[in-house]
Motif scaffolding. Structure first.
Motif, mmCIF file in Angstrom:
data_model
loop_
_atom_site.group_PDB
_atom_site.id
_atom_site.type_symbol
_atom_site.label_atom_id
_atom_site.label_comp_id
_atom_site.label_asym_id
_atom_site.label_seq_id
_atom_site.Cartn_x
_atom_site.Cartn_y
_atom_site.Cartn_z
ATOM 1 N N ASP A 108 -45.504 7.132 22.729
ATOM 2 C CA ASP A 108 -45.412 8.580 22.623
ATOM 3 C C ASP A 108 -44.015 8.990 23.072
ATOM 4 O O ASP A 108 -43.713 8.994 24.255
ATOM 5 C CB ASP A 108 -46.488 9.218 23.512
ATOM 6 C CG ASP A 108 -46.460 10.732 23.479
ATOM 7 O OD1 ASP A 108 -45.674 11.308 22.689
ATOM 8 O OD2 ASP A 108 -47.215 11.338 24.244
ATOM 9 N N SER A 110 -42.592 11.761 23.344
ATOM 10 C CA SER A 110 -42.485 12.973 24.150
ATOM 11 C C SER A 110 -42.779 12.705 25.625
ATOM 12 O O SER A 110 -42.483 13.541 26.471
ATOM 13 C CB SER A 110 -43.441 14.050 23.633
ATOM 14 O OG SER A 110 -44.784 13.618 23.802
ATOM 15 N N ARG A 111 -43.321 11.559 25.940
ATOM 16 C CA ARG A 111 -43.685 11.210 27.323
ATOM 17 C C ARG A 111 -42.516 10.527 28.005
ATOM 18 O O ARG A 111 -41.911 9.601 27.464
ATOM 19 C CB ARG A 111 -44.886 10.261 27.287
ATOM 20 C CG ARG A 111 -45.506 10.010 28.610
ATOM 21 C CD ARG A 111 -46.745 10.878 28.756
ATOM 22 N NE ARG A 111 -47.240 10.855 30.100
ATOM 23 C CZ ARG A 111 -48.396 10.318 30.437
ATOM 24 N NH1 ARG A 111 -49.152 9.762 29.527
ATOM 25 N NH2 ARG A 111 -48.794 10.368 31.685
ATOM 26 N N ARG A 113 -40.546 8.169 30.768
ATOM 27 C CA ARG A 113 -40.786 6.839 31.347
ATOM 28 C C ARG A 113 -39.904 6.685 32.584
ATOM 29 O O ARG A 113 -38.724 7.040 32.564
ATOM 30 C CB ARG A 113 -40.438 5.730 30.351
ATOM 31 C CG ARG A 113 -41.252 5.745 29.067
ATOM 32 C CD ARG A 113 -42.699 5.387 29.343
ATOM 33 N NE ARG A 113 -43.430 5.030 28.157
ATOM 34 C CZ ARG A 113 -44.237 5.851 27.503
ATOM 35 N NH1 ARG A 113 -44.375 7.089 27.890
ATOM 36 N NH2 ARG A 113 -44.907 5.444 26.450
ATOM 37 N N ALA A 138 -36.234 10.302 29.159
ATOM 38 C CA ALA A 138 -36.949 11.534 28.820
ATOM 39 C C ALA A 138 -36.239 12.255 27.686
ATOM 40 O O ALA A 138 -35.040 12.063 27.466
ATOM 41 C CB ALA A 138 -37.031 12.442 30.044
ATOM 42 N N LEU A 158 -42.382 15.666 35.025
ATOM 43 C CA LEU A 158 -42.537 15.265 33.626
ATOM 44 C C LEU A 158 -43.725 14.329 33.415
ATOM 45 O O LEU A 158 -43.947 13.868 32.298
ATOM 46 C CB LEU A 158 -41.248 14.612 33.124
ATOM 47 C CG LEU A 158 -40.006 15.499 33.157
ATOM 48 C CD1 LEU A 158 -38.781 14.708 32.715
ATOM 49 C CD2 LEU A 158 -40.193 16.733 32.299
ATOM 50 N N ARG A 159 -44.435 14.025 34.502
ATOM 51 C CA ARG A 159 -45.592 13.121 34.454
ATOM 52 C C ARG A 159 -45.234 11.806 33.770
ATOM 53 O O ARG A 159 -45.893 11.364 32.829
ATOM 54 C CB ARG A 159 -46.764 13.793 33.774
ATOM 55 C CG ARG A 159 -47.256 14.986 34.543
ATOM 56 C CD ARG A 159 -48.509 15.551 33.945
ATOM 57 N NE ARG A 159 -48.920 16.686 34.738
ATOM 58 C CZ ARG A 159 -49.344 17.821 34.232
ATOM 59 N NH1 ARG A 159 -49.421 17.963 32.947
ATOM 60 N NH2 ARG A 159 -49.706 18.801 35.024
ATOM 61 N N ALA A 160 -44.164 11.223 34.256
ATOM 62 C CA ALA A 160 -43.626 10.006 33.655
ATOM 63 C C ALA A 160 -44.519 8.797 33.930
ATOM 64 O O ALA A 160 -45.128 8.689 34.993
ATOM 65 C CB ALA A 160 -42.223 9.737 34.196
ATOM 66 N N VAL A 161 -44.550 7.920 32.966
ATOM 67 C CA VAL A 161 -45.279 6.662 33.062
ATOM 68 C C VAL A 161 -44.271 5.580 33.438
ATOM 69 O O VAL A 161 -43.148 5.562 32.918
ATOM 70 C CB VAL A 161 -45.939 6.328 31.705
ATOM 71 C CG1 VAL A 161 -46.620 4.985 31.741
ATOM 72 C CG2 VAL A 161 -46.903 7.421 31.300
#
Length: 171
Positions: A108, A110-111, A113, A138, A158-161
């Protein structure tokens, strides 16, 4: 696919050496050769004298007294839609470019990292999520809206993974 922004501000009590900045940029060479990183910008204080490093690396230099101001300028100066923020003094480990390419091909986009520091203690080996974020991939628009250069804060907002690949400290 990516523009790299290297944040090169001194830490309190620990001045940043030019060699560390050069080694951080050098860790991105494989990504440049593979076409993942298209351009780079160094954001630093004017007093640090990073002109020589930027000139040798062939990247842009933005000098500003505050890292947040420099980030805003760097985001406008980059060419790609996604940005890799990397703290100077840290180098991406081998495998970063492969994982990032897979992220763009199958993930994704838009997500965000997060690139975390490699574990340095028993605790961080047992719980790698406790290691400090030293990099972030990002979208440019998300970084511009956030208006900060604080990587841990950006990663939360950003709720990054987390990426599997880590970064190591360079001296």
């Amino acid at each position: 696919m990516l523009s790299a922004v290297l944040i090169a501000f001194d830490s309190p009590g620990a001045p940043l050496r030019h060699e560390a900045v050069a080694r951080s940029l050098g860790s991105l060479i494989e990504s440049c050769v593979q076409g993942l990183v298209a351009d780079a910008v160094i954001v630093a204080e004017a007093a640090q004298g990073m002109e020589g490093v930027a000139d040798e690396a062939g990247c842009a230099l933005i000098e500003t007294p505050r890292d947040a101001d420099g980030m805003a300028q760097a985001i406008k100066a980059t060419r790609r839609e996604h940005i890799l923020l990397l703290l100077a003094g840290f180098a991406v480990e081998r495998g970063f470019s492969d994982e990032a390419r897979d992220f763009f091909a199958y993930g994704d986009r838009s997500r965000a990292r997060t690139l975390r520091l490699a574990p340095e203690s028993l605790l961080t080996r047992l719980a790698p999520g406790l290691t400090r974020p030293v990099g972030l991939i990002a979208p440019k628009s998300a970084l511009a809206a956030a208006g900060s250069a604080d990587l841990p804060r950006l990663a939360r907002e950003l709720r990054a993974v987390d990426l599997i690949t880590r970064a190591r400290r360079v001296f």
